[in-house]
Motif scaffolding. Structure first.
Motif, PDB file in Angstrom:
ATOM      1  N   ARG A  94     141.101  62.818   7.980  1.00  0.00           N
ATOM      2  CA  ARG A  94     141.963  63.989   7.777  1.00  0.00           C
ATOM      3  C   ARG A  94     142.090  64.805   9.065  1.00  0.00           C
ATOM      4  O   ARG A  94     143.160  65.338   9.370  1.00  0.00           O
ATOM      5  N   VAL A  95     141.008  64.917   9.833  1.00  0.00           N
ATOM      6  CA  VAL A  95     141.054  65.654  11.102  1.00  0.00           C
ATOM      7  C   VAL A  95     142.055  65.018  12.056  1.00  0.00           C
ATOM      8  O   VAL A  95     142.824  65.720  12.736  1.00  0.00           O
ATOM      9  N   THR A  96     142.055  63.682  12.123  1.00  0.00           N
ATOM     10  CA  THR A  96     143.012  62.995  12.986  1.00  0.00           C
ATOM     11  C   THR A  96     144.445  63.325  12.576  1.00  0.00           C
ATOM     12  O   THR A  96     145.301  63.606  13.429  1.00  0.00           O
ATOM     13  N   LEU A  97     144.729  63.290  11.287  1.00  0.00           N
ATOM     14  CA  LEU A  97     146.075  63.618  10.817  1.00  0.00           C
ATOM     15  C   LEU A  97     146.457  65.042  11.187  1.00  0.00           C
ATOM     16  O   LEU A  97     147.575  65.303  11.645  1.00  0.00           O
ATOM     17  N   ARG A  98     145.535  65.979  11.023  1.00  0.00           N
ATOM     18  CA  ARG A  98     145.834  67.377  11.365  1.00  0.00           C
ATOM     19  C   ARG A  98     146.061  67.539  12.865  1.00  0.00           C
ATOM     20  O   ARG A  98     146.964  68.274  13.290  1.00  0.00           O
ATOM     21  N   ASN A  99     145.254  66.849  13.677  1.00  0.00           N
ATOM     22  CA  ASN A  99     145.399  66.964  15.123  1.00  0.00           C
ATOM     23  C   ASN A  99     146.738  66.426  15.609  1.00  0.00           C
ATOM     24  O   ASN A  99     147.248  66.852  16.643  1.00  0.00           O
ATOM     25  N   HIS A 100     147.277  65.475  14.876  1.00  0.00           N
ATOM     26  CA  HIS A 100     148.577  64.898  15.236  1.00  0.00           C
ATOM     27  C   HIS A 100     149.727  65.576  14.493  1.00  0.00           C
ATOM     28  O   HIS A 100     150.865  65.105  14.566  1.00  0.00           O
ATOM     29  N   GLY A 101     149.413  66.646  13.763  1.00  0.00           N
ATOM     30  CA  GLY A 101     150.455  67.389  13.067  1.00  0.00           C
ATOM     31  C   GLY A 101     151.078  66.644  11.912  1.00  0.00           C
ATOM     32  O   GLY A 101     152.245  66.870  11.569  1.00  0.00           O
TER      33      GLY A 101
END
Length: 532
Positions: free
Chosen positions: A381-388
């Motif tokens: 989920r953090v990866t998805l948030r970091n990539h918007g």
């Protein structure tokens, strides 16, 4: 020498035990292999021998572990380290100093050996593991495989009675792995060193062992001679799989033994397969005339390669030739001295690592460098948030595909190396980038987990992903590669189909190709399909 009776251990905050009622005996001077699925407790059992479990890890433990007459569970690592040398899965975790020779000498200084004795022991292990040319190098400049050999040398310098190794060949090329194992065999046979070794690439180790310990997913143990235990074990190397399919008895444990059975077989050669990539439009990754290195040392010289969408390319080569250096250049962590790199039609010059990683995600050798969230699912989920990007259902789907759905709420750094490797893989692929760079992705994975990874990579390739995979795992390469590149000193020395590059290679040929030379067969499936 080692007696374990009714050992049960549970990590803190874990509901189920990691080891459950384990009883086991290891005799002096034996060479013992521990094998089993990722996360089955092999590393935990190994750490019980020197008291790291439970003194370092905590948790609840019952039963007894006696090593050379000492109660390892009560004595702890301060006492047991005099008898049991330990080499961990991640060699960086045990380094203290910055320079190769200093690191090997550190433990000797710590126990107060005379200077003359220290010099002798350091020279011995430098020669034994072919590290003399690296003695003045800083550890941070070494490849993963070279650091692994330094960790083994540091443990051997203390001349322990027992050497416990956790996947000591996982980052070594086939020749370096053979050299390290032969050194261990010499110490075992000539000096009586007792070796206890955990390994997933069983094909490398099996010819040398006299006892196999198999752990299952529930933490239970079976042990005995290899030919007694392996006929009923599902996670076996190709030589054993082929032998069982053909009914060979007694069960061969090495390619040499298997070839005696294969002499009576005349296989139908497999037709040659073209390695021509699906060249639709521009390559996804294009590298031209690349030169790169560290300080005054040149590693890559005039290297050019193309990677197209919809293909899996495997890059192989000896330790230290520059495979990881190439990946660092591609993702922008190291600036080339000369040459150009294009990703999806755009030149890398001036682009940030973050911008490059959105199009070409990279899994490094050390998965821990990507893990910092409180749970496995949160890493994705953090990866998805970091990539918007919004959270999708694919988080749970991807965890299931990676065999991590049962540990989705666990803290990632509490998992085994193989499981952490898969968490990191999920974290970089959840955004569905157009290309992937994978550096030793099978490290810490059992045969079943590698088969699952191969299936997943093929699925992504069929969806159009461009995948460059750096590995020393020749068996995995034979299974998954569309094209194989071999990197030598400075540049590429081979580029072709797996059949043309691997089948006759003295260094990189898989076991099936060695058992049936000239057949063009590379995998167990090839051999079994011919038999019908």
């Amino acid at each position: 020498m080692i007696t374990i009776e009714q050992l049960t251990y549970r990590y803190p905050d874990h509901a189920a035990p990691c080891l459950d009622d384990v009883s086991l005996a290891i005799t002096p001077g034996s060479f013992t292999l521990m094998m089993g699925p990722s996360g089955s407790g092999k590393s935990t059992l190994l750490r019980c021998l020197n008291g790291l479990v439970p003194h370092f890890s905590g948790g609840e433990i019952a039963g007894s572990v006696r090593v050379l007459g000492e109660d390892a569970l009560s004595a702890g690592p301060r006492v047991m380290s005099r008898h049991v040398g330990m080499v961990f899965q991640s060699p960086e975790a045990q380094f203290v100093l910055d320079r190769v020779e200093d690191e090997i000498a550190f433990a000797l200084e710590h126990v107060g050996l005379p200077r003359s004795e220290m010099r002798l022991r350091v020279e011995e292990v430098l020669d034994l593991l072919d590290l003399a040319p690296l003695r003045d190098r800083e550890l941070r400049t070494l490849s993963g495989g070279e650091r692994q050999r330094v960790a083994i040398a540091a443990a051997l310098a203390l001349r322990p009675t027992i050497l416990a190794l956790d996947e000591p060949t996982s980052q070594l090329d086939p020749q370096s792995a053979e050299d390290v194992l032969q050194a261990l065999v010499r110490l075992n046979s000539d000096l009586g060193l007792t070796v206890v070794l955990v390994e997933h690439r069983v094909e490398r180790v099996l010819p040398f062992v006299d006892q196999v310990v198999v752990l299952d997913a529930a933490g239970h143990v079976r042990s005995g001679p290899p030919r007694t235990i392996l006929p009923d074990v599902s996670l076996c190397p190709p030589v054993v799989e082929v032998a069982r399919a053909y009914g060979w008895s007694p069960l061969p444990l090495s390619v040499k033994e298997a070839r005696r059975f294969a002499l009576g077989i005349t296989p139908t050669p497999k037709p040659a397969v073209s390695a021509a990539p699906p060249q639709r439009g521009e390559p996804y990754l294009r590298i031209t005339d690349l030169e790169a290195g560290y300080e005054t040392k040149m590693i890559l010289n005039n290297l050019s390669l193309n990677l197209w969408p919809g293909e899996i390319v495997v890059l192989m080569g000896r330790n230290g030739v520059g495979k990881s250096t190439l990946l660092r250049c591609i993702v922008g962590l190291l600036h080339p001295r000369r040459g150009n790199i294009w990703i999806n039609g755009q030149n890398n010059k001036g682009r940030s690592v973050a911008a490059i990683s959105r199009e070409l995600a990279c899994l490094p050798q050390e998965p821990d460098s990507l893990l910092f969230a409180d749970s496995v699912a949160e890493e994705l989920r953090v990866t998805l948030r970091n990539h918007g990007q919004p959270e999708r259902e694919q988080v749970h789907e991807l965890l299931s595909q990676l065999g991590l759905d049962q540990v989705a709420t666990r803290y990632p750094r509490d998992l085994s190396v193989g499981q952490r490797q898969r968490v990191a893989l999920g974290a970089i692929t959840v955004t569905q980038p157009g290309g992937l760079l994978l550096d030793e992705p099978t490290r810490g994975l059992d045969y079943a987990a590698k088969a699952g990874l191969a299936s997943l990579l093929r699925q992504w390739r069929n969806q159009g992903a461009a995948i460059l995979l750096v590995t020393h795992d020749v068996e995995f390469s034979a299974t998954v590669a569309d094209r194989v590149l071999v990197l030598g000193r400075g540049g590429l020395v081979a580029d072709g189909s797996p059949q043309s590059v691997l089948a006759n290679s003295p260094l990189f040929a898989p076991q099936v190709a060695r058992i049936f030379p000239g057949s063009g067969w590379l995998t167990v499936e090839d051999a079994v399909a011919w038999k019908g």
